[in-house]
Design a protein around this motif. Sequence first.
Motif, mmCIF file in Angstrom:
data_model
loop_
_atom_site.group_PDB
_atom_site.id
_atom_site.type_symbol
_atom_site.label_atom_id
_atom_site.label_comp_id
_atom_site.label_asym_id
_atom_site.label_seq_id
_atom_site.Cartn_x
_atom_site.Cartn_y
_atom_site.Cartn_z
ATOM 1 N N LEU A 209 -0.315 -8.795 -0.091
ATOM 2 C CA LEU A 209 -0.503 -7.787 0.947
ATOM 3 C C LEU A 209 -2.167 -7.409 0.796
ATOM 4 C CD1 LEU A 209 0.758 -5.629 2.671
ATOM 5 C CD2 LEU A 209 0.566 -4.165 0.700
ATOM 6 N N SER A 210 -2.552 -8.044 1.898
ATOM 7 C CA SER A 210 -4.218 -7.890 2.097
ATOM 8 C C SER A 210 -4.567 -6.476 2.334
ATOM 9 C CB SER A 210 -4.737 -9.019 3.022
ATOM 10 O OG SER A 210 -4.456 -8.618 4.553
ATOM 11 N N LEU A 211 -5.802 -6.062 2.151
ATOM 12 C CA LEU A 211 -6.522 -4.944 2.486
ATOM 13 C C LEU A 211 -6.353 -4.861 3.685
ATOM 14 C CD1 LEU A 211 -9.655 -4.416 0.096
ATOM 15 C CD2 LEU A 211 -7.559 -3.204 0.125
ATOM 16 N N GLU A 212 -6.554 -5.749 4.627
ATOM 17 C CA GLU A 212 -6.579 -5.496 6.284
ATOM 18 C C GLU A 212 -5.184 -5.059 6.510
ATOM 19 O OE1 GLU A 212 -7.749 -8.346 4.567
ATOM 20 O OE2 GLU A 212 -9.571 -7.834 4.696
ATOM 21 N N GLU A 213 -4.161 -5.520 5.987
ATOM 22 C CA GLU A 213 -2.655 -5.074 6.514
ATOM 23 C C GLU A 213 -2.081 -3.871 5.779
ATOM 24 O OE1 GLU A 213 -0.451 -9.506 6.186
ATOM 25 O OE2 GLU A 213 -1.171 -8.834 4.119
ATOM 26 N N ILE A 214 -3.167 -3.351 5.035
ATOM 27 C CA ILE A 214 -2.876 -1.785 4.454
ATOM 28 C C ILE A 214 -3.458 -0.872 5.473
ATOM 29 C CG2 ILE A 214 -2.856 -0.333 2.322
ATOM 30 C CD1 ILE A 214 -2.977 -2.638 0.785
ATOM 31 N N PRO A 215 -2.803 0.103 5.901
ATOM 32 C CA PRO A 215 -3.251 1.015 6.846
ATOM 33 C C PRO A 215 -4.314 1.706 6.178
ATOM 34 C CG PRO A 215 -0.836 1.024 7.119
ATOM 35 C CD PRO A 215 -1.111 0.171 5.867
ATOM 36 N N ASP A 216 -5.298 2.467 6.920
ATOM 37 C CA ASP A 216 -6.088 3.373 6.214
ATOM 38 C C ASP A 216 -5.773 4.734 6.189
ATOM 39 O OD1 ASP A 216 -8.282 1.469 5.821
ATOM 40 O OD2 ASP A 216 -8.743 1.643 7.990
ATOM 41 N N LEU A 217 -4.517 5.023 6.995
ATOM 42 C CA LEU A 217 -4.142 6.258 6.976
ATOM 43 C C LEU A 217 -2.838 6.314 5.927
ATOM 44 C CD1 LEU A 217 -1.251 6.351 9.018
ATOM 45 C CD2 LEU A 217 -3.114 5.720 10.314
ATOM 46 N N ASP A 218 -2.893 7.671 5.245
ATOM 47 C CA ASP A 218 -1.589 7.918 4.469
ATOM 48 C C ASP A 218 -0.077 7.592 5.008
ATOM 49 O OD1 ASP A 218 -3.892 8.310 2.771
ATOM 50 O OD2 ASP A 218 -3.280 10.368 2.549
ATOM 51 N N LEU A 219 0.736 7.171 4.220
ATOM 52 C CA LEU A 219 2.142 6.664 4.808
ATOM 53 C C LEU A 219 3.135 7.399 4.019
ATOM 54 C CD1 LEU A 219 1.966 3.029 5.109
ATOM 55 C CD2 LEU A 219 1.613 4.622 6.861
ATOM 56 N N TYR A 220 4.138 7.843 4.722
ATOM 57 C CA TYR A 220 5.515 8.295 3.994
ATOM 58 C C TYR A 220 6.141 7.198 3.224
ATOM 59 C CZ TYR A 220 4.693 12.705 6.458
ATOM 60 O OH TYR A 220 4.033 14.016 6.885
ATOM 61 N N MET A 221 6.912 7.532 2.362
ATOM 62 C CA MET A 221 7.988 6.572 1.585
ATOM 63 C C MET A 221 8.388 5.803 2.677
ATOM 64 S SD MET A 221 10.628 6.886 -1.132
ATOM 65 C CE MET A 221 9.808 7.890 -2.235
ATOM 66 N N ASP A 222 9.123 5.907 3.664
ATOM 67 C CA ASP A 222 9.935 5.109 4.285
ATOM 68 C C ASP A 222 8.916 4.327 5.183
ATOM 69 O OD1 ASP A 222 12.408 6.311 3.901
ATOM 70 O OD2 ASP A 222 12.358 7.411 5.712
ATOM 71 N N GLN A 223 7.659 4.620 5.487
ATOM 72 C CA GLN A 223 6.693 3.572 6.035
ATOM 73 C C GLN A 223 6.181 2.757 4.966
ATOM 74 O OE1 GLN A 223 4.297 7.068 7.182
ATOM 75 N NE2 GLN A 223 4.517 6.618 9.442
ATOM 76 N N VAL A 224 6.023 3.081 3.652
ATOM 77 C CA VAL A 224 5.485 2.185 2.812
ATOM 78 C C VAL A 224 6.547 1.261 2.368
ATOM 79 C CG1 VAL A 224 4.997 2.071 0.440
ATOM 80 C CG2 VAL A 224 4.217 3.796 1.449
ATOM 81 N N ILE A 225 8.024 1.445 2.352
ATOM 82 C CA ILE A 225 8.742 0.500 2.303
ATOM 83 C C ILE A 225 9.018 -0.328 3.461
ATOM 84 C CG2 ILE A 225 11.651 0.277 2.302
ATOM 85 C CD1 ILE A 225 11.602 3.161 0.648
ATOM 86 N N GLN A 226 8.697 0.010 4.579
ATOM 87 C CA GLN A 226 8.880 -0.895 5.971
ATOM 88 C C GLN A 226 7.560 -1.678 5.826
ATOM 89 O OE1 GLN A 226 8.519 1.113 9.515
ATOM 90 N NE2 GLN A 226 9.102 -0.596 10.882
ATOM 91 N N LEU A 227 6.499 -1.376 5.297
ATOM 92 C CA LEU A 227 5.331 -2.224 5.023
ATOM 93 C C LEU A 227 5.626 -3.438 4.480
ATOM 94 C CD1 LEU A 227 2.206 -2.574 5.538
ATOM 95 C CD2 LEU A 227 1.788 -1.177 3.516
ATOM 96 N N PHE A 228 6.285 -2.960 3.048
ATOM 97 C CA PHE A 228 6.492 -3.796 1.818
ATOM 98 C C PHE A 228 7.778 -4.932 2.535
ATOM 99 C CE2 PHE A 228 3.802 -1.686 -0.372
ATOM 100 C CZ PHE A 228 3.190 -2.325 -1.362
ATOM 101 N N GLU A 229 8.624 -4.447 3.114
ATOM 102 C CA GLU A 229 9.747 -5.098 3.627
ATOM 103 C C GLU A 229 9.205 -6.337 4.852
ATOM 104 O OE1 GLU A 229 13.508 -6.677 3.484
ATOM 105 O OE2 GLU A 229 12.959 -4.809 2.262
ATOM 106 N N ASN A 230 8.353 -5.935 5.513
ATOM 107 C CA ASN A 230 7.703 -6.695 6.510
ATOM 108 C C ASN A 230 7.079 -7.700 5.967
ATOM 109 O OD1 ASN A 230 8.964 -5.256 8.655
ATOM 110 N ND2 ASN A 230 7.198 -4.006 8.944
ATOM 111 N N LYS A 231 6.179 -7.310 5.120
ATOM 112 C CA LYS A 231 5.138 -8.353 4.310
ATOM 113 C C LYS A 231 5.942 -9.288 3.299
ATOM 114 C CE LYS A 231 1.623 -10.550 3.262
ATOM 115 N NZ LYS A 231 1.026 -11.485 4.238
ATOM 116 N N PHE A 232 6.791 -8.847 2.430
ATOM 117 C CA PHE A 232 7.500 -9.598 1.195
ATOM 118 C C PHE A 232 8.943 -9.914 1.668
ATOM 119 C CE2 PHE A 232 4.285 -7.177 -0.847
ATOM 120 C CZ PHE A 232 3.197 -8.098 -1.171
ATOM 121 N N GLY A 233 9.726 -9.826 2.771
ATOM 122 C CA GLY A 233 10.824 -9.895 3.206
ATOM 123 C C GLY A 233 11.147 -11.258 3.041
#
Length: 191
Positions: free
Chosen positions: A17-41
Amino acid sequence: MENNKDILDGMQLNSQLSLEEIPDLDLYMDQVIQLFENKFGILKRDENEKVLTKTMINNYAKGKLFFPIENKKYSKVHMMLIAMIYQMKGALSINDVKVTLDPLNTMITEEGFDLTDLYKRYVQMADESMGQLKDEMSLLSEEVTRHIVALDSEKSDYLTQLLLVASFVNMSNYYRRAAERIVDNIAKENI
């Protein structure tokens, strides 16, 4: 039998998960899970496997693997830490991950340490490790082939795969044990 290139390509080793792929804004848990699922799925062995769940994140928080969140939102720093936890938990116990990250969490919360540059280097080193793995796989495959040819067996494809699996598991165990020794040193130094 798959060759080394096919095996490496199928492993998707460059999935950090590169820095560029991590949003600059804070995320709720479901959004964090979705980010990781999209990247590491793509790394899942089967479709039922979960990359990250609410329970996992809650357990990481309860276990103090990362510093507390604010307003039910996870900052960019939290996501960097969760990405590191995700990678470490594949080889280390959760307790070892905690011991390893405790000093870093303290540096972040008490000293204002900016994790950004360290995380960039972490991702860069992971990419460099992939190159090392390619070289090691090539050498190991040559060595295994040499041993299998000496056996002169009709089942040489299977025996080659067996020796490769055993060799990779051994190497994994050696690396894990080395990491555990370093974790033990971290624990001693931070008592």
